[in-house]
Design a protein around this motif. Structure first.
Motif, mmCIF file in Angstrom:
data_model
loop_
_atom_site.group_PDB
_atom_site.id
_atom_site.type_symbol
_atom_site.label_atom_id
_atom_site.label_comp_id
_atom_site.label_asym_id
_atom_site.label_seq_id
_atom_site.Cartn_x
_atom_site.Cartn_y
_atom_site.Cartn_z
ATOM 1 N N ILE A 299 -7.400 -30.886 36.129
ATOM 2 C CA ILE A 299 -8.795 -31.272 35.842
ATOM 3 C C ILE A 299 -9.164 -30.823 34.431
ATOM 4 N N PHE B 186 -18.207 -27.497 38.219
ATOM 5 C CA PHE B 186 -18.080 -28.861 38.741
ATOM 6 C C PHE B 186 -18.232 -28.868 40.252
ATOM 7 N N MET B 187 -18.500 -30.064 40.775
ATOM 8 C CA MET B 187 -18.767 -30.193 42.205
ATOM 9 C C MET B 187 -17.467 -30.113 42.997
ATOM 10 N N VAL C 136 -15.195 -31.312 45.755
ATOM 11 C CA VAL C 136 -15.132 -32.641 46.398
ATOM 12 C C VAL C 136 -15.050 -32.562 47.924
ATOM 13 N N PHE D 184 -11.553 -16.441 46.754
ATOM 14 C CA PHE D 184 -10.420 -16.143 47.630
ATOM 15 C C PHE D 184 -9.185 -15.802 46.790
ATOM 16 N N THR E 105 -6.518 -21.736 48.148
ATOM 17 C CA THR E 105 -5.686 -22.944 48.211
ATOM 18 C C THR E 105 -5.371 -23.501 46.824
HETATM 19 P P1 AMP Z 1 -9.878 -22.110 47.293
HETATM 20 O O1 AMP Z 1 -9.400 -22.440 48.680
HETATM 21 O O2 AMP Z 1 -10.769 -20.925 47.208
HETATM 22 O O3 AMP Z 1 -8.692 -22.034 46.358
HETATM 23 O O4 AMP Z 1 -10.802 -23.304 46.838
HETATM 24 C C1 AMP Z 1 -10.335 -24.491 46.307
HETATM 25 C C2 AMP Z 1 -11.475 -25.471 46.395
HETATM 26 O O5 AMP Z 1 -11.167 -26.569 45.580
HETATM 27 C C3 AMP Z 1 -11.738 -26.000 47.800
HETATM 28 O O6 AMP Z 1 -13.075 -25.701 48.171
HETATM 29 C C4 AMP Z 1 -11.509 -27.504 47.669
HETATM 30 O O7 AMP Z 1 -12.415 -28.239 48.421
HETATM 31 C C5 AMP Z 1 -11.695 -27.722 46.194
HETATM 32 N N1 AMP Z 1 -10.991 -28.853 45.619
HETATM 33 C C6 AMP Z 1 -9.723 -29.245 45.851
HETATM 34 N N2 AMP Z 1 -9.416 -30.307 45.082
HETATM 35 C C7 AMP Z 1 -10.506 -30.573 44.325
HETATM 36 C C8 AMP Z 1 -10.828 -31.542 43.333
HETATM 37 N N3 AMP Z 1 -9.952 -32.475 42.933
HETATM 38 N N4 AMP Z 1 -12.055 -31.517 42.772
HETATM 39 C C9 AMP Z 1 -12.968 -30.603 43.169
HETATM 40 N N5 AMP Z 1 -12.729 -29.650 44.082
HETATM 41 C C10 AMP Z 1 -11.523 -29.639 44.665
#
Ligand code: AMP
Length: 145
Positions: free
Chosen positions: A16, A35-36, A38, A94, A102
Motif C-alpha cells: 500500500i 487509512f480505512m 477494509v 497486536f 496478521t
Molecule cells: P493486525 O491483525 O493487527 O495485523 O491488523 C491488520 C488489519 O489490516 C486488519 O484489521 C485487516 O482488516 C486490515 N487489512 C488487511 N488488508 C487490508 C487492506 N488491503 N487495506 C486496509 N486494511 C487491510
C-alpha cells in the motif's frame, strides 16, 4: 510468524505504501499514513502506519518513529470522535501471530465504539463497501485539526 525475524517487504501495508495496492486514505504526511481498514470491526475503523520504518511490531519501532505514530494516532482519533460521535473508542495494536497480528508492519487500530453495539471480531469482519469507506474517510478528514 514469531516476534523475531525479517521484515517482509511484500506485506500488504508495504505494498500500500508503495502505491501497488489502493487504499482509502484519511490523511498522510511524510511520516505516517492513516487509512480505512477494509475489514472494519466497527464503522470508522482506521489504521495508522509509519511510512519510514520497517518495524514489524512494538519491540522494533524506533522511539522517535513511535512518538510520531502515537501523535498521529491521537490526531486521527480526535477527528474520528468529532466526525462520528462514538461513545468511546479502542486503540488496538497486536504483536506477533500469537498476539493476534496478521500484517507484520507495525500499526495502530482506532476502533470507534457505541454503547450497546458489539464490534466485529478481529479478523472476522466482512469487507466494507469502498464508497462507504470513502465517505467515512472524507468525514473524518474534514474533522482533522
Ligand atoms: P493486525 O491483525 O493487527 O495485523 O491488523 C491488520 C488489519 O489490516 C486488519 O484489521 C485487516 O482488516 C486490515 N487489512 C488487511 N488488508 C487490508 C487492506 N488491503 N487495506 C486496509 N486494511 C487491510
Amino acid at each position: 510468524m514469531s516476534l523475531t525475524g525479517a521484515y517482509d517487504t511484500d506485506n500488504i501495508f508495504a505494498r500500500i505504501l508503495r502505491g501497488e495496492i489502493p487504499n482509502v486514505t484519511v490523511w498522510q504526511d511524510d511520516q505516517v499514513l492513516a487509512f480505512m481498514d477494509v475489514f472494519p470491526q466497527s464503522e470508522g475503523h482506521v489504521l495508522v502506519v509509519s511510512k519510514t520504518s520497517t518495524a514489524r511490531n512494538l519491540l522494533e519501532i524506533e522511539p522517535e518513529v513511535l512518538t510520531a505514530l502515537t501523535a498521529a494516532t491521537q490526531r486521527t482519533a480526535k477527528a474520528v470522535v468529532k466526525a462520528l460521535d462514538p461513545d468511546g473508542f479502542s486503540i488496538m495494536q497486536f504483536n506477533g501471530e500469537a498476539g493476534g497480528q496478521t500484517v507484520f508492519h507495525l500499526h495502530f487500530h482506532i476502533i470507534p465504539r457505541w454503547a450497546g453495539r458489539e464490534i466485529k471480531g478481529h479478523g472476522h469482519a466482512p469487507m466494507a463497501d469502498t464508497d462507504q469507506l470513502k465517505t467515512l474517510a472524507a468525514r473524518i478528514a474534514a474533522a482533522l485539526d
